[in-house]
Design a protein around this motif. Sequence first.
Motif, PDB file in Angstrom:
ATOM      1  N   SER A  67      36.915  76.317 -26.393  1.00  0.00           N
ATOM      2  CA  SER A  67      36.020  75.865 -27.474  1.00  0.00           C
ATOM      3  C   SER A  67      34.569  75.827 -27.008  1.00  0.00           C
ATOM      4  O   SER A  67      33.809  74.920 -27.359  1.00  0.00           O
ATOM      5  CB  SER A  67      36.449  74.475 -27.982  1.00  0.00           C
ATOM      6  OG  SER A  67      37.783  74.499 -28.442  1.00  0.00           O
ATOM      7  N   LEU A  68      34.171  76.831 -26.214  1.00  0.00           N
ATOM      8  CA  LEU A  68      32.814  76.881 -25.682  1.00  0.00           C
ATOM      9  C   LEU A  68      31.966  77.983 -26.310  1.00  0.00           C
ATOM     10  O   LEU A  68      30.777  78.080 -26.015  1.00  0.00           O
ATOM     11  CB  LEU A  68      32.852  77.085 -24.161  1.00  0.00           C
ATOM     12  CG  LEU A  68      33.495  75.962 -23.343  1.00  0.00           C
ATOM     13  CD1 LEU A  68      33.520  76.327 -21.869  1.00  0.00           C
ATOM     14  CD2 LEU A  68      32.748  74.653 -23.549  1.00  0.00           C
ATOM     15  N   LEU A  69      32.566  78.823 -27.149  1.00  0.00           N
ATOM     16  CA  LEU A  69      31.789  79.892 -27.772  1.00  0.00           C
ATOM     17  C   LEU A  69      30.812  79.314 -28.793  1.00  0.00           C
ATOM     18  O   LEU A  69      31.177  78.474 -29.615  1.00  0.00           O
ATOM     19  CB  LEU A  69      32.705  80.891 -28.472  1.00  0.00           C
ATOM     20  CG  LEU A  69      33.464  81.899 -27.604  1.00  0.00           C
ATOM     21  CD1 LEU A  69      34.304  82.814 -28.479  1.00  0.00           C
ATOM     22  CD2 LEU A  69      32.508  82.710 -26.750  1.00  0.00           C
ATOM     23  N   THR A  70      29.566  79.764 -28.723  1.00  0.00           N
ATOM     24  CA  THR A  70      28.583  79.451 -29.749  1.00  0.00           C
ATOM     25  C   THR A  70      28.485  80.639 -30.704  1.00  0.00           C
ATOM     26  O   THR A  70      29.120  81.679 -30.494  1.00  0.00           O
ATOM     27  CB  THR A  70      27.215  79.183 -29.117  1.00  0.00           C
ATOM     28  OG1 THR A  70      26.768  80.378 -28.454  1.00  0.00           O
ATOM     29  CG2 THR A  70      27.299  78.048 -28.094  1.00  0.00           C
ATOM     30  N   ARG A  71      27.686  80.501 -31.736  1.00  0.00           N
ATOM     31  CA  ARG A  71      27.521  81.624 -32.658  1.00  0.00           C
ATOM     32  C   ARG A  71      26.950  82.838 -31.942  1.00  0.00           C
ATOM     33  O   ARG A  71      27.375  83.971 -32.174  1.00  0.00           O
ATOM     34  CB  ARG A  71      26.602  81.212 -33.808  1.00  0.00           C
ATOM     35  CG  ARG A  71      27.202  80.160 -34.739  1.00  0.00           C
ATOM     36  CD  ARG A  71      26.231  79.813 -35.853  1.00  0.00           C
ATOM     37  NE  ARG A  71      26.798  78.808 -36.750  1.00  0.00           N
ATOM     38  CZ  ARG A  71      26.152  78.299 -37.788  1.00  0.00           C
ATOM     39  NH1 ARG A  71      24.912  78.707 -38.061  1.00  0.00           N
ATOM     40  NH2 ARG A  71      26.736  77.392 -38.548  1.00  0.00           N
ATOM     41  N   ARG A  72      25.990  82.586 -31.058  1.00  0.00           N
ATOM     42  CA  ARG A  72      25.369  83.702 -30.339  1.00  0.00           C
ATOM     43  C   ARG A  72      26.373  84.395 -29.426  1.00  0.00           C
ATOM     44  O   ARG A  72      26.496  85.619 -29.426  1.00  0.00           O
ATOM     45  CB  ARG A  72      24.181  83.187 -29.517  1.00  0.00           C
ATOM     46  CG  ARG A  72      23.448  84.272 -28.737  1.00  0.00           C
ATOM     47  CD  ARG A  72      22.135  83.724 -28.202  1.00  0.00           C
ATOM     48  NE  ARG A  72      22.353  82.738 -27.161  1.00  0.00           N
ATOM     49  CZ  ARG A  72      22.114  82.954 -25.862  1.00  0.00           C
ATOM     50  NH1 ARG A  72      21.664  84.125 -25.469  1.00  0.00           N
ATOM     51  NH2 ARG A  72      22.313  82.011 -24.972  1.00  0.00           N
ATOM     52  N   SER A  73      27.110  83.612 -28.624  1.00  0.00           N
ATOM     53  CA  SER A  73      28.069  84.230 -27.713  1.00  0.00           C
ATOM     54  C   SER A  73      29.234  84.855 -28.466  1.00  0.00           C
ATOM     55  O   SER A  73      29.793  85.874 -28.035  1.00  0.00           O
ATOM     56  CB  SER A  73      28.573  83.195 -26.699  1.00  0.00           C
ATOM     57  OG  SER A  73      29.083  82.050 -27.349  1.00  0.00           O
ATOM     58  N   GLN A  92      38.952  76.854 -31.974  1.00  0.00           N
ATOM     59  CA  GLN A  92      37.596  76.996 -32.490  1.00  0.00           C
ATOM     60  C   GLN A  92      36.983  78.323 -32.078  1.00  0.00           C
ATOM     61  O   GLN A  92      36.221  78.925 -32.843  1.00  0.00           O
ATOM     62  CB  GLN A  92      36.732  75.838 -31.983  1.00  0.00           C
ATOM     63  CG  GLN A  92      35.280  75.913 -32.442  1.00  0.00           C
ATOM     64  CD  GLN A  92      34.467  74.733 -31.943  1.00  0.00           C
ATOM     65  OE1 GLN A  92      34.897  73.597 -32.031  1.00  0.00           O
ATOM     66  NE2 GLN A  92      33.290  75.014 -31.408  1.00  0.00           N
ATOM     67  N   ASP A  93      37.295  78.800 -30.869  1.00  0.00           N
ATOM     68  CA  ASP A  93      36.774  80.096 -30.434  1.00  0.00           C
ATOM     69  C   ASP A  93      37.272  81.216 -31.348  1.00  0.00           C
ATOM     70  O   ASP A  93      36.534  82.162 -31.648  1.00  0.00           O
ATOM     71  CB  ASP A  93      37.191  80.374 -28.987  1.00  0.00           C
ATOM     72  CG  ASP A  93      36.478  79.456 -28.004  1.00  0.00           C
ATOM     73  OD1 ASP A  93      35.440  78.873 -28.380  1.00  0.00           O
ATOM     74  OD2 ASP A  93      36.962  79.318 -26.863  1.00  0.00           O
ATOM     75  N   ARG A  96      35.195  81.096 -34.482  1.00  0.00           N
ATOM     76  CA  ARG A  96      33.852  81.634 -34.236  1.00  0.00           C
ATOM     77  C   ARG A  96      33.869  83.165 -34.226  1.00  0.00           C
ATOM     78  O   ARG A  96      32.986  83.816 -34.785  1.00  0.00           O
ATOM     79  CB  ARG A  96      33.332  81.120 -32.897  1.00  0.00           C
ATOM     80  CG  ARG A  96      33.048  79.635 -32.839  1.00  0.00           C
ATOM     81  CD  ARG A  96      31.722  79.297 -33.454  1.00  0.00           C
ATOM     82  NE  ARG A  96      31.341  77.919 -33.176  1.00  0.00           N
ATOM     83  CZ  ARG A  96      30.289  77.314 -33.694  1.00  0.00           C
ATOM     84  NH1 ARG A  96      29.515  77.970 -34.530  1.00  0.00           N
ATOM     85  NH2 ARG A  96      30.006  76.064 -33.400  1.00  0.00           N
ATOM     86  N   ARG A 209      27.939  80.092 -20.578  1.00  0.00           N
ATOM     87  CA  ARG A 209      27.121  78.966 -20.128  1.00  0.00           C
ATOM     88  C   ARG A 209      25.771  79.011 -20.832  1.00  0.00           C
ATOM     89  O   ARG A 209      24.724  79.183 -20.213  1.00  0.00           O
ATOM     90  CB  ARG A 209      26.957  78.973 -18.609  1.00  0.00           C
ATOM     91  CG  ARG A 209      26.397  80.258 -18.017  1.00  0.00           C
ATOM     92  CD  ARG A 209      25.997  80.050 -16.560  1.00  0.00           C
ATOM     93  NE  ARG A 209      25.316  81.194 -16.016  1.00  0.00           N
ATOM     94  CZ  ARG A 209      25.872  82.111 -15.245  1.00  0.00           C
ATOM     95  NH1 ARG A 209      27.144  82.009 -14.942  1.00  0.00           N
ATOM     96  NH2 ARG A 209      25.166  83.120 -14.789  1.00  0.00           N
ATOM     97  N   ASP A 210      25.767  78.909 -22.133  1.00  0.00           N
ATOM     98  CA  ASP A 210      24.523  78.914 -22.903  1.00  0.00           C
ATOM     99  C   ASP A 210      23.626  77.784 -22.441  1.00  0.00           C
ATOM    100  O   ASP A 210      23.995  76.612 -22.497  1.00  0.00           O
ATOM    101  CB  ASP A 210      24.814  78.732 -24.397  1.00  0.00           C
ATOM    102  CG  ASP A 210      25.425  79.983 -24.998  1.00  0.00           C
ATOM    103  OD1 ASP A 210      25.457  81.001 -24.294  1.00  0.00           O
ATOM    104  OD2 ASP A 210      25.862  79.927 -26.157  1.00  0.00           O
TER     105      ASP A 210
END
Length: 349
Positions: A67-73, A92-93, A96, A209-210
Amino acid sequence: MIFVLGQLGGGDEAADEPRGGWRSGDARGVGGWATVLGHEGVRLRVREVDPDDLRLLPGTTYLFAESLLTRRSARRVAREVRRGARVVAVGQDARRVLRALGEPVPTLSGPPGTAVPARRAPETRATDRVARQGPVWATPPPGMRELLVLDATAPQDRVVAGELRVGRGRVVLIPDRGIVDNRGIVRADNAAFAVAVTGRGRVVALRPRDGASAGGLPPRAVAVVLLLALAAGAALVSRGRRLGPPVLPDEEPTPGRSGYVDALAAVLARTADRTTATRRLRARGRTVLARRVGLAPDAPDDEVRAAGLRAGLTEADAAALAGGDDGPGRTADLQAVGRALARLEGDTR
């Protein structure tokens, strides 16, 4: 140094591990999935990556389940899937990645139950029933290959997990994270399904690692670099010149050539014609001194002696260099003239 090595060696990994991470024993972690893969002979590599440098290689399965993905990644992951990568996204990933691909996100949820294989595929060959409790698709994305659906007790088929072909790549989507987390992996055939969707090739779990720290480096790497820079600065200071006036020795050190001169004088002293040897050395010394201070070739002995003192000769050596040529040569004169000549020639070279 011990502290730096400890930082490089990883230190206490549990302190930096997310609760939902691959080494976490928390109920929401996926450490159990990693352990099951290890028991099946699949080596899971966990790598931190800067989303701006994210590159996914064909022939490798990439897992995103923390669950570490952001919209950008997630947009970066979708781009790499289109180029030919294989990705397994969970929870969640998965949602996304679905949004980044422009596909519908599962919204239906119901009471915990079981899912069954939608068809006999490699991912479900060893699976009969999978315990589930999360969201499902009422209408799956177009072109999805269904892997798990709700069992026959459900009012109608609902898709629990599936695979999409996107461009040249594939992405397995498991929106229900409870199937593979530490609580669910031990239930029903969940472990067999988790191993099957991963595959038995090269497997890498990527951890974006945003904004982790300066320059995109993790905080531990920044700390190590700063400590090494501090150690290098301390080493330079310790080897540099100290401030303040220099400490002069109590006595002027003996010239390094004096031993050679004494040995040469001893050899000359053993010659039978010491007078001739002394005269020749004195003539050579006067010539060198005259060239150095600008004396006339026939300068008086007193001027030669004074010039020798100004040139740094001792009183005895200057007197021997200025002495006359009358009388038999003495050993003391021969040594003094030799030292004077060596000093003058050494200073002018």
